[in-house]
Design a protein around this motif. Structure first.
Motif, mmCIF file in Angstrom:
data_model
loop_
_atom_site.group_PDB
_atom_site.id
_atom_site.type_symbol
_atom_site.label_atom_id
_atom_site.label_comp_id
_atom_site.label_asym_id
_atom_site.label_seq_id
_atom_site.Cartn_x
_atom_site.Cartn_y
_atom_site.Cartn_z
ATOM 1 N N LEU A 29 20.214 0.338 -80.552
ATOM 2 C CA LEU A 29 20.631 -1.000 -80.121
ATOM 3 C C LEU A 29 20.303 -2.036 -81.188
ATOM 4 N N ASP A 30 19.122 -1.925 -81.768
ATOM 5 C CA ASP A 30 18.712 -2.874 -82.800
ATOM 6 C C ASP A 30 19.617 -2.763 -84.022
ATOM 7 N N VAL A 31 19.943 -1.521 -84.389
ATOM 8 C CA VAL A 31 20.810 -1.304 -85.554
ATOM 9 C C VAL A 31 22.202 -1.865 -85.302
ATOM 10 N N VAL A 32 22.775 -1.548 -84.139
ATOM 11 C CA VAL A 32 24.138 -2.001 -83.854
ATOM 12 C C VAL A 32 24.192 -3.517 -83.689
ATOM 13 N N ALA A 33 23.115 -4.110 -83.185
ATOM 14 C CA ALA A 33 23.079 -5.575 -83.069
ATOM 15 C C ALA A 33 23.121 -6.214 -84.455
ATOM 16 N N GLY A 34 22.394 -5.617 -85.405
ATOM 17 C CA GLY A 34 22.437 -6.118 -86.782
ATOM 18 C C GLY A 34 23.808 -5.958 -87.399
ATOM 19 N N GLU A 35 24.443 -4.812 -87.127
ATOM 20 C CA GLU A 35 25.792 -4.579 -87.665
ATOM 21 C C GLU A 35 26.796 -5.564 -87.067
ATOM 22 N N ILE A 36 26.634 -5.898 -85.803
ATOM 23 C CA ILE A 36 27.532 -6.862 -85.159
ATOM 24 C C ILE A 36 27.383 -8.233 -85.804
ATOM 25 N N GLU A 37 26.140 -8.628 -86.060
ATOM 26 C CA GLU A 37 25.912 -9.927 -86.714
ATOM 27 C C GLU A 37 26.548 -9.948 -88.096
ATOM 28 N N ASN A 38 26.422 -8.841 -88.838
ATOM 29 C CA ASN A 38 27.051 -8.761 -90.166
ATOM 30 C C ASN A 38 28.574 -8.857 -90.054
ATOM 31 N N LYS A 39 29.128 -8.197 -89.025
ATOM 32 C CA LYS A 39 30.578 -8.243 -88.829
ATOM 33 C C LYS A 39 31.035 -9.651 -88.464
ATOM 34 N N LYS A 40 30.208 -10.367 -87.711
ATOM 35 C CA LYS A 40 30.556 -11.741 -87.360
ATOM 36 C C LYS A 40 30.650 -12.603 -88.612
ATOM 37 N N VAL A 41 29.681 -12.409 -89.516
ATOM 38 C CA VAL A 41 29.706 -13.161 -90.778
ATOM 39 C C VAL A 41 30.931 -12.766 -91.601
ATOM 40 N N GLU A 42 31.185 -11.447 -91.671
ATOM 41 C CA GLU A 42 32.339 -10.946 -92.421
ATOM 42 C C GLU A 42 33.644 -11.456 -91.820
ATOM 43 N N LEU A 43 33.712 -11.488 -90.501
ATOM 44 C CA LEU A 43 34.917 -11.953 -89.822
ATOM 45 C C LEU A 43 35.133 -13.441 -90.060
ATOM 46 N N ALA A 44 34.049 -14.210 -89.997
ATOM 47 C CA ALA A 44 34.161 -15.649 -90.231
ATOM 48 C C ALA A 44 34.687 -15.925 -91.642
ATOM 49 N N GLN A 45 34.192 -15.156 -92.639
ATOM 50 C CA GLN A 45 34.654 -15.332 -94.011
ATOM 51 C C GLN A 45 36.120 -14.926 -94.141
ATOM 52 N N ALA A 46 36.500 -13.814 -93.512
ATOM 53 C CA ALA A 46 37.886 -13.350 -93.581
ATOM 54 C C ALA A 46 38.829 -14.355 -92.926
ATOM 55 N N GLU A 47 38.406 -14.923 -91.797
ATOM 56 C CA GLU A 47 39.235 -15.919 -91.120
ATOM 57 C C GLU A 47 39.379 -17.175 -91.971
ATOM 58 N N ALA A 48 38.294 -17.563 -92.645
ATOM 59 C CA ALA A 48 38.368 -18.719 -93.548
ATOM 60 C C ALA A 48 39.312 -18.428 -94.712
ATOM 61 N N ASP A 49 39.213 -17.206 -95.249
ATOM 62 C CA ASP A 49 40.120 -16.819 -96.348
ATOM 63 C C ASP A 49 41.572 -16.804 -95.871
ATOM 64 N N LEU A 50 41.774 -16.395 -94.628
ATOM 65 C CA LEU A 50 43.135 -16.368 -94.089
ATOM 66 C C LEU A 50 43.695 -17.777 -93.976
#
Length: 216
Positions: A29-50
């Motif tokens: 759970l701790d690992v996947v929570a960290g991965e989700i937070e990283n994906k949120k950051v990655e998604l925010a950057q991708a959406e900004a790039d879009l």
């Protein structure tokens, strides 16, 4: 008592196993929570790039329309003048080619921006899908955590019951031992009293025999 202790030991092994599984789930759970937070950051950057890619595409499209409009609305006379004033056919071709190059440049640049926008949009979709998969995994781990915690609570309750049973059995055993000790003490007293009676009776019999012998 031995049976209860054996059951307690087996149940404790089960609780330890549940604890081990629960720890692993919490780690996951701790690992996947960290991965989700990283994906949120990655998604925010991708959406900004879009959004940036969309803006560049729109800007280029607007510039291209303005240039084409200018060429066709204001350039007809100059284009005709250029054709009339051309020294030869090669000169005419050069004039036409210049207009064509401007259009091709704008068109190619617009296609490039469109391709970039499509690539970034695909990246956004991919990151969103990966984030959704991680969230589904998180929900699965959370469900497993709840199930394991419920199972542990049930087994801990059973362990408490075994503890109560063991205490009760030990208390009964102590009472039984005390009763046996008391009964053994009574029996010993009775045996001692009987022995005293026999010894006394024996002494009396000897005395009586001695008295009869003397009188004879």
């Amino acid at each position: 008592i031995d049976s209860i202790k054996s059951q307690q030991s087996a149940l404790q092994s089960q609780i330890d196993q549940v604890d081990s599984e629960l720890v692993q789930v919490l780690v996951d759970l701790d690992v996947v929570a960290g991965e989700i937070e990283n994906k949120k950051v990655e998604l925010a950057q991708a959406e900004a790039d879009l959004e940036t890619a969309k803006a560049k595409e729109a800007e280029q499209y607007g510039s291209m329309k303005e240039r084409i409009r200018y060429m066709y609305e204001n350039g007809d006379s100059s284009f005709l003048d250029a054709l009339v004033g051309a020294q030869n056919f090669a000169d005419v071709l050069n004039k036409v080619e210049n207009f064509s190059k401007v259009y091709d440049y704008d068109r190619n640049l617009l296609v490039e921006y469109q391709n970039t926008k499509t690539e970034v949009a695909n990246l956004v979709a991919q990151v969103e899908e990966e984030k959704q998969e991680l969230e589904e995994n998180q929900a699965t781990y959370q469900e497993q955590q709840q199930q394991l915690e419920t199972l542990k609570a049930e087994k801990s309750s059973q362990m408490d019951n075994f503890g109560s049973k063991l205490a009760e059995a030990q208390s009964l055993a102590a009472q039984y031992k005390q009763t046996i000790d008391q009964q053994n003490a009574i029996i010993a007293q009775e045996l001692a009293a009987a022995q005293t009676v026999r010894v006394t009776a024996g002494a009396s019999s000897v005395a009586n025999n001695s008295s009869v012998a003397s009188s004879n």
